[in-house]
Design a protein around this motif. Structure first.
Motif, PDB file in Angstrom:
ATOM      1  N   ASP A  68       0.808  -1.231   0.000  1.00  0.00           N
ATOM      2  CA  ASP A  68       0.000   0.000   0.000  1.00  0.00           C
ATOM      3  C   ASP A  68       0.842   1.284   0.000  1.00  0.00           C
ATOM      4  OD1 ASP A  68       0.960  -0.536   2.497  1.00  0.00           O
ATOM      5  OD2 ASP A  68      -0.783   0.247   3.557  1.00  0.00           O
ATOM      6  N   LYS A  69       2.159   1.142   0.121  1.00  0.00           N
ATOM      7  CA  LYS A  69       3.016   2.339   0.125  1.00  0.00           C
ATOM      8  C   LYS A  69       3.409   2.757  -1.301  1.00  0.00           C
ATOM      9  CE  LYS A  69       4.891   2.344   4.689  1.00  0.00           C
ATOM     10  NZ  LYS A  69       4.402   1.164   5.390  1.00  0.00           N
ATOM     11  N   PHE A  70       3.054   1.926  -2.266  1.00  0.00           N
ATOM     12  CA  PHE A  70       3.505   2.186  -3.637  1.00  0.00           C
ATOM     13  C   PHE A  70       2.359   2.100  -4.650  1.00  0.00           C
ATOM     14  CE2 PHE A  70       7.101   0.462  -1.314  1.00  0.00           C
ATOM     15  CZ  PHE A  70       8.140   1.300  -1.682  1.00  0.00           C
ATOM     16  N   PHE A  71       2.510   2.843  -5.733  1.00  0.00           N
ATOM     17  CA  PHE A  71       1.692   2.621  -6.919  1.00  0.00           C
ATOM     18  C   PHE A  71       2.484   1.639  -7.787  1.00  0.00           C
ATOM     19  CE2 PHE A  71       0.400   6.950  -5.661  1.00  0.00           C
ATOM     20  CZ  PHE A  71      -0.968   6.746  -5.562  1.00  0.00           C
ATOM     21  N   LEU A  72       1.802   0.610  -8.289  1.00  0.00           N
ATOM     22  CA  LEU A  72       2.487  -0.392  -9.099  1.00  0.00           C
ATOM     23  C   LEU A  72       2.003  -0.354 -10.542  1.00  0.00           C
ATOM     24  CD1 LEU A  72       2.427  -3.517  -6.745  1.00  0.00           C
ATOM     25  CD2 LEU A  72       4.126  -1.690  -6.893  1.00  0.00           C
ATOM     26  N   ALA A  73       2.960  -0.415 -11.449  1.00  0.00           N
ATOM     27  CA  ALA A  73       2.634  -0.452 -12.878  1.00  0.00           C
ATOM     28  C   ALA A  73       3.375  -1.609 -13.524  1.00  0.00           C
ATOM     29  CB  ALA A  73       3.051   0.862 -13.541  1.00  0.00           C
ATOM     30  N   SER A  74       2.681  -2.289 -14.441  1.00  0.00           N
ATOM     31  CA  SER A  74       3.367  -3.299 -15.238  1.00  0.00           C
ATOM     32  C   SER A  74       2.840  -3.219 -16.670  1.00  0.00           C
ATOM     33  CB  SER A  74       3.187  -4.698 -14.637  1.00  0.00           C
ATOM     34  OG  SER A  74       4.107  -5.590 -15.246  1.00  0.00           O
ATOM     35  N   LYS A  75       3.328  -4.127 -17.515  1.00  0.00           N
ATOM     36  CA  LYS A  75       2.909  -4.045 -18.912  1.00  0.00           C
ATOM     37  C   LYS A  75       3.103  -5.379 -19.611  1.00  0.00           C
ATOM     38  CE  LYS A  75       6.916  -0.924 -19.390  1.00  0.00           C
ATOM     39  NZ  LYS A  75       7.551  -1.290 -18.175  1.00  0.00           N
ATOM     40  N   SER A  76       2.405  -5.518 -20.725  1.00  0.00           N
ATOM     41  CA  SER A  76       2.451  -6.775 -21.470  1.00  0.00           C
ATOM     42  C   SER A  76       2.548  -6.491 -22.964  1.00  0.00           C
ATOM     43  CB  SER A  76       1.181  -7.576 -21.171  1.00  0.00           C
ATOM     44  OG  SER A  76       0.920  -8.487 -22.205  1.00  0.00           O
ATOM     45  N   MET A  77       3.245  -7.379 -23.649  1.00  0.00           N
ATOM     46  CA  MET A  77       3.364  -7.274 -25.109  1.00  0.00           C
ATOM     47  C   MET A  77       2.213  -7.995 -25.797  1.00  0.00           C
ATOM     48  SD  MET A  77       6.717  -6.278 -26.129  1.00  0.00           S
ATOM     49  CE  MET A  77       8.398  -6.509 -25.662  1.00  0.00           C
ATOM     50  N   ALA A  78       1.321  -8.621 -25.039  1.00  0.00           N
ATOM     51  CA  ALA A  78       0.223  -9.367 -25.665  1.00  0.00           C
ATOM     52  C   ALA A  78      -0.645  -8.405 -26.472  1.00  0.00           C
ATOM     53  CB  ALA A  78      -0.605 -10.059 -24.594  1.00  0.00           C
ATOM     54  N   ARG A  79      -1.075  -8.851 -27.626  1.00  0.00           N
ATOM     55  CA  ARG A  79      -1.940  -8.016 -28.458  1.00  0.00           C
ATOM     56  C   ARG A  79      -3.341  -8.608 -28.567  1.00  0.00           C
ATOM     57  NH1 ARG A  79       1.897  -4.844 -27.312  1.00  0.00           N
ATOM     58  NH2 ARG A  79       3.518  -4.412 -28.845  1.00  0.00           N
TER      59      ARG A  79
END
Ligand code: SF4
Ligand code: SF4
Length: 338
Positions: A68-79
């Motif tokens: 809860d102390k962080f904003f988390l971002a991720s990503k994917s190459m799936a189309r």
């Protein structure tokens, strides 16, 4: 630490934030120490990707008890729909969290947006995940001005953030980034150090902090020392003085545009050449005249030398920066003699 609103996402994030690529060179324990530094320094935004191998899992482990102390971002190459759905669930599992704050379509060239927005495209899975509370916001990342322009003209209402290379030697996306700001997007700078080509983090990060088209810079921090150093820049975000601006100009002249960012998208090479490593050592010779040291490293790391390049050109079709890799390989072979 200084914080800004990331577009209209409502996220109040640190201007110097964390990029998860170098965590791949790390281990579980050391990743925890890096996250300790982030927490202590007030860096509250962590970005990673499915494509960064162990990064999500190591970060997930390091975030236990302090998610809860962080904003988390991720990503994917799936189309496609199924691929994106699977990737989002996998991210949640690896990062040991019930939701990520931002999920991004990773490295999207113009031609791929059609696939993402097709009936069974990745965007459908992103919307479903948002509806289900698995992700809170949707963004995209890309490497070319025309990719951003394509979104501005066709899909401006579909995303909330854009991530694009921006640094002392790469400001080619300024016009589009400005447009995204007007549209209410959060703008995120990747490659603040131009893929390791800028060796003064203080200068590089303060340059970006001053840029009105960028909200936050993602600095890759491989170990606690680097995290201390990069996050520490936020403690004295003063404008660049005349001397520092002149230094930026000198760097621009020296590097030009034809340099490898070591992103690795060109790999694997048909002949097994470690392309980013070969160019790294070439760069040490061209920029710092360190021929002896670079030759030794080249010999031990690049076991398939640049001279083995058969000029198939496959790598050039994958390089997001359109580098003339075949020509650069010839030059690398010339410099090291094989
Ligand atoms: S052009 Fe050369 S470096 Fe590129 S993939 Fe082919 S053999 Fe490898
Ligand atoms: S040659 Fe291009 S794709 Fe390969 S690492 Fe360098 S910048 Fe990235």
């Amino acid at each position: 630490m200084k914080y800004v609103e990331l577009g209209k996402t409502g996220m109040n994030v640190s201007v110097i934030s964390f990029g998860g690529i170098p965590i791949q060179r790390n281990d579980m324990e050391n990743t925890k120490l890096v996250v300790d530094v982030l927490e202590a320094k007030g860096v509250n935004y962590i970005d990673t990707a499915k494509a960064y191998s162990v990064s999500e899992a190591y970060l997930g482990n390091a975030l236990k008890g302090r998610r809860d102390k962080f904003f988390l971002a991720s990503k994917s190459m799936a189309r496609d729909y199924e691929g994106m759905k699977k990737d989002i669930d996998d991210t949640l599992e690896k990062m040991q969290t019930e939701y990520v704050d931002l999920y991004q379509c990773h490295n999207v060239p113009v031609g791929d947006f059609e696939k993402i927005f097709a009936e069974n495209g990745a965007y459908k899975a992103l919307l479903e995940a948002k509806e289900a509370g698995k992700i809170r916001h949707i963004g995209f990342t890309c490497h070319h001005v025309e990719d951003m322009q394509h979104v501005i003209e066709n899909y401006a209402d579909k995303f909330e953030t854009v991530m694009y290379p921006f640094n002392i030697v790469e400001d080619q996306g300024t016009e589009q980034l400005r447009k995204f700001k007007e549209l209410g997007y959060g703008t995120i700078a990747m490659k603040p150090f131009a893929g390791g080509n800028l060796d003064d983090p203080d200068l590089a990060l303060r340059y970006i902090a001053e840029a009105d088209v960028i909200d936050i810079a993602l600095a890759g921090m491989a170990d606690p020392k680097e995290a201390e150093q990069d996050a520490g820049v936020a403690e004295h975000l003063v404008p660049l003085n005349e001397e520092e601006l002149a230094k930026c100009d000198a760097i621009r002249k020296e590097l030009g545009t034809q340099f490898c960012r070591r992103c690795g998208y060109c790999m694997p090479c048909t002949m097994g050449i470690l392309i980013p490593n070969a160019f790294l050592f070439r760069n040490y010779v061209l920029r710092y005249n360190m021929l002896e040291w670079a030759s030794q490293r080249y010999k031990s790391v690049c076991t398939v030398p640049a001279s083995q390049c058969v000029e198939c050109g496959v790598c050039e079709t994958r390089c997001p920066y359109h580098l003339p890799i075949r020509e650069m390989m010839k030059d690398t072979a010339r410099i090291f003699g094989y």
